[in-house]
Design an enzyme around this catalytic site. Structure first.
Site, PDB file in Angstrom:
ATOM      1  N   GLU A 368      -1.343   7.719  -3.765  1.00 10.99           N
ATOM      2  CA  GLU A 368      -0.986   6.407  -4.346  1.00 10.99           C
ATOM      3  C   GLU A 368      -1.626   5.251  -3.561  1.00 10.99           C
ATOM      4  O   GLU A 368      -1.041   4.187  -3.380  1.00 10.99           O
ATOM      5  CB  GLU A 368       0.532   6.260  -4.501  1.00 10.99           C
ATOM      6  CG  GLU A 368       1.070   7.341  -5.439  1.00 10.99           C
ATOM      7  CD  GLU A 368       2.307   6.993  -6.207  1.00 10.99           C
ATOM      8  OE1 GLU A 368       2.638   5.814  -6.310  1.00 10.99           O
ATOM      9  OE2 GLU A 368       2.926   7.937  -6.735  1.00 10.99           O
TER      10      GLU A 368
HETATM   11  N1  CAA Z   1      -2.398  -4.829  -8.943  1.00  8.03           N
HETATM   12  C1  CAA Z   1      -2.811  -5.429 -10.067  1.00  8.03           C
HETATM   13  N2  CAA Z   1      -4.106  -5.506 -10.426  1.00  8.03           N
HETATM   14  C2  CAA Z   1      -5.010  -4.959  -9.580  1.00  8.03           C
HETATM   15  C3  CAA Z   1      -4.643  -4.312  -8.383  1.00  8.03           C
HETATM   16  C4  CAA Z   1      -3.271  -4.262  -8.071  1.00  8.03           C
HETATM   17  N3  CAA Z   1      -2.825  -3.649  -6.968  1.00  8.03           N
HETATM   18  N4  CAA Z   1      -5.763  -3.847  -7.763  1.00  8.03           N
HETATM   19  C5  CAA Z   1      -6.792  -4.197  -8.540  1.00  8.03           C
HETATM   20  N5  CAA Z   1      -6.337  -4.857  -9.644  1.00  8.03           N
HETATM   21  C6  CAA Z   1      -7.135  -5.415 -10.750  1.00  8.03           C
HETATM   22  C7  CAA Z   1      -8.062  -6.496 -10.222  1.00  8.03           C
HETATM   23  O1  CAA Z   1      -7.411  -7.747 -10.185  1.00  8.03           O
HETATM   24  C8  CAA Z   1      -9.190  -6.440 -11.224  1.00  8.03           C
HETATM   25  O2  CAA Z   1      -8.822  -7.146 -12.380  1.00  8.03           O
HETATM   26  P1  CAA Z   1      -9.804  -8.296 -12.982  1.00  8.03           P
HETATM   27  O3  CAA Z   1     -11.086  -7.584 -13.291  1.00  8.03           O
HETATM   28  O4  CAA Z   1      -9.080  -8.793 -14.187  1.00  8.03           O
HETATM   29  O5  CAA Z   1      -9.962  -9.308 -11.895  1.00  8.03           O
HETATM   30  C9  CAA Z   1      -9.270  -4.981 -11.620  1.00  8.03           C
HETATM   31  O6  CAA Z   1      -7.984  -4.423 -11.287  1.00  8.03           O
HETATM   32  C10 CAA Z   1     -10.347  -4.226 -10.886  1.00  8.03           C
HETATM   33  O7  CAA Z   1     -10.078  -4.388  -9.505  1.00  8.03           O
HETATM   34  P2  CAA Z   1     -11.181  -4.533  -8.377  1.00  8.03           P
HETATM   35  O8  CAA Z   1     -12.356  -5.313  -8.904  1.00  8.03           O
HETATM   36  O9  CAA Z   1     -10.504  -5.025  -7.151  1.00  8.03           O
HETATM   37  O10 CAA Z   1     -11.630  -3.006  -8.250  1.00  8.03           O
HETATM   38  P3  CAA Z   1     -12.274  -2.212  -7.064  1.00  8.03           P
HETATM   39  O11 CAA Z   1     -13.176  -1.210  -7.662  1.00  8.03           O
HETATM   40  O12 CAA Z   1     -12.819  -3.141  -6.034  1.00  8.03           O
HETATM   41  O13 CAA Z   1     -11.043  -1.346  -6.448  1.00  8.03           O
HETATM   42  C11 CAA Z   1      -8.946  -0.816  -5.397  1.00  8.03           C
HETATM   43  C12 CAA Z   1      -9.826  -1.849  -6.107  1.00  8.03           C
HETATM   44  C13 CAA Z   1      -7.801  -1.648  -4.840  1.00  8.03           C
HETATM   45  C14 CAA Z   1      -9.655  -0.120  -4.253  1.00  8.03           C
HETATM   46  C15 CAA Z   1      -8.427   0.204  -6.438  1.00  8.03           C
HETATM   47  O14 CAA Z   1      -9.478   0.986  -6.953  1.00  8.03           O
HETATM   48  C16 CAA Z   1      -7.341   1.123  -5.898  1.00  8.03           C
HETATM   49  O15 CAA Z   1      -6.181   0.730  -5.823  1.00  8.03           O
HETATM   50  N6  CAA Z   1      -7.722   2.372  -5.505  1.00  8.03           N
HETATM   51  C17 CAA Z   1      -6.707   3.385  -5.105  1.00  8.03           C
HETATM   52  C18 CAA Z   1      -6.288   4.209  -6.283  1.00  8.03           C
HETATM   53  C19 CAA Z   1      -4.991   4.891  -6.073  1.00  8.03           C
HETATM   54  O16 CAA Z   1      -4.017   4.334  -5.576  1.00  8.03           O
HETATM   55  N7  CAA Z   1      -4.923   6.132  -6.521  1.00  8.03           N
HETATM   56  C20 CAA Z   1      -3.699   6.881  -6.472  1.00  8.03           C
HETATM   57  C21 CAA Z   1      -3.752   8.010  -7.465  1.00  8.03           C
HETATM   58  S1  CAA Z   1      -2.241   8.327  -8.252  1.00  8.03           S
HETATM   59  C22 CAA Z   1      -1.345   9.278  -7.162  1.00  8.03           C
HETATM   60  O17 CAA Z   1      -1.678   9.480  -6.036  1.00  8.03           O
HETATM   61  C23 CAA Z   1      -0.062   9.740  -7.754  1.00  8.03           C
HETATM   62  C24 CAA Z   1       0.469  10.993  -7.191  1.00  8.03           C
HETATM   63  O18 CAA Z   1       0.159  12.049  -7.676  1.00  8.03           O
HETATM   64  C25 CAA Z   1       1.479  10.958  -6.123  1.00  8.03           C
END
Ligand code: CAA
Length: 384
Positions: A368
């Protein structure tokens, strides 16, 4: 500011604590060793209303706040982090996401049984499919495709590290429809596990949370009705991020449970175990460790409660959930390692539980959103 829990929250805490000690503790070592999914425990949690805690009662949920949910998560995770992650994914990622963004028809069809954790007396839970072999932290880099075929999507691709992968009945799948639009070309689809073209890979043989069933899932020409898309066309990535903001509070509470469980076991052990003629708790080296554990556990709890309250009072909780998760998960890893050290040789064998906690803690720094991703989320907000 009020640090007191309500009477209802205290009752939930006690119910969760009793459940963890009476239903989860027996067999927790065997389930870990043999990688057995805690189906019986999850079904009983469903009976208590713990699989859809925050869902409105009209959709079969318990209608509780996020704070009640994290209180319950902590107690379950203190004893059995595998059962806790199953509970967290269903509550935070699946039920909350569908209630917040689903249509009324989707809620009637899927949320009602998901919130109850049962359908026709059989287990009915969900899974969240974002990660892929080449899209973990870099979650926008989706290779799974959902080709628009008019009245349905044709889904192809592979998802990885899926919690509840084989026990879930319903998958929430993020898939790319229009690559030219980047993250805004991704859709979130509700896909029933029984559809033709879905293959569940073998159970992953993991370091920790070995009771939870983690699988890869492959989609080959799976036809998904348009009515199963969550939100508008292209909303899938935002959906995933928004849902993960809440999911991170749940995983932070899981990490807190591991840390608090390791701490409590260490205090008990240090009061009983004697060396050099006195209980080891009277050695300053041990006291200092326990003092630091107590402090960091309490700091984690406060950060988590703050994030839960932000969510419950409709504030932006992106940053508070990231702070809670990075702090609590790093505390869990550190505290569980200290617990093993305090237990000495006994900490290194299974009966004393802390070696399992040390293995379980590690994943909370990874799934996550890794600790590094949480720091990206926090750091970017400062740059703005
Ligand atoms: N909340 C709301 N919106 C968000 C956000 C957040 N936390 N993070 C990014 N966004 C939005 C951005 O505002 C952007 O929107 P706009 O284009 O409208 O401005 C859009 O999403 C794209 O974001 P970025 O341009 O910032 O994207 P990025 O490629 O630079 O990556 C990142 C951002 C924060 C690294 C994201 O990819 C991320 O959170 N990665 C981790 C993924 C993750 O948590 N995976 C978990 C898998 S599920 C799991 O583990 C469940 C399980 O089984 C236990």
């Amino acid at each position: 500011m009020n640090f007191e829990l309500s009477e209802e929250q205290l009752m939930i805490q006690q119910a969760a604590r009793d459940f963890a000690n009476h239903e989860c503790l027996p067999g927790v070592i065997e389930r870990d060793e043999k990688m057995l999914f805690p189906k019986e425990q999850v079904l009983k949690l469903a009976g208590l209303g713990f699989m859809g805690m925050m869902v409105n009662e009209k959709y079969g949920g318990a209608g509780l706040d996020t704070l009640s949910y994290v209180i319950a998560m902590e107690e379950i995770a203190k004893v059995d982090a595998s059962t806790a992650v199953c509970m967290s994914v269903n509550n935070s990622l699946v039920c909350w996401g569908l209630e917040a963004y689903g249509t009324e028809e989707q809620k009637q069809q899927y949320l009602v049984p998901l919130a109850q954790g049962k359908k026709d007396n059989e287990l009915y839970i969900g899974a969240f499919l974002l990660s892929e072999p080449e899209a973990g932290s870099d979650a926008t880099s989706q290779h799974t495709t959902a080709e628009d075929m008019g009245d349905y999507y044709l889904v192809n691709g592979t998802k990885n590290w899926i919690t509840n992968g084989s026990s879930a009945s319903v998958y929430f799948v993020m898939a790319q429809t229009d690559r030219s639009k980047g993250s805004k070309g991704i859709n979130a689809l509700i896909i029933e596990k029984g559809l033709p073209g879905i293959t569940v890979g073998p159970k992953e043989n993991k370091m920790g949370i070995r009771g939870s069933d983690t699988h890869s899932i492959q989609f080959t020409d799976v036809k998904v009705p348009k009515a199963n898309r969550i939100g508008k066309e292209g909303f899938g990535f935002k959906f995933a991020m928004q849902v993960l903001n809440g999911g991170r509070i749940g995983i932070a509470a899981q990490a807190l449970g591991i840390a608090a469980g390791a701490y409590e076991r260490s205090v008990n052990y240090a009061n009983e175990r004697k060396t050099f003629g006195k209980p080891i708790i009277n050695h300053q080296a041990i006291q200092f460790k326990l003092a630091d554990m107590a402090t960091r556990v309490e700091a984690s709890r406060l950060l988590i409660y703050k994030a839960a309250l932000d969510k419950d009072t409709n504030k932006d909780y992106t940053i508070s959930s990231a702070m809670a998760k990075v702090f609590a998960s790093e505390t869990a890893m550190w505290a569980a390692t200290e617990a093993v050290q305090i237990h000495g040789g006994y900490g290194y064998v299974k009966e004393y539980h802390v070696e399992r906690m040390m293995r379980d803690a590690k994943i909370t720094q990874i799934y996550e959103g890794t600790s590094e991703v949480q720091r990206i989320v926090i750091g970017r907000s400062l740059a703005k």
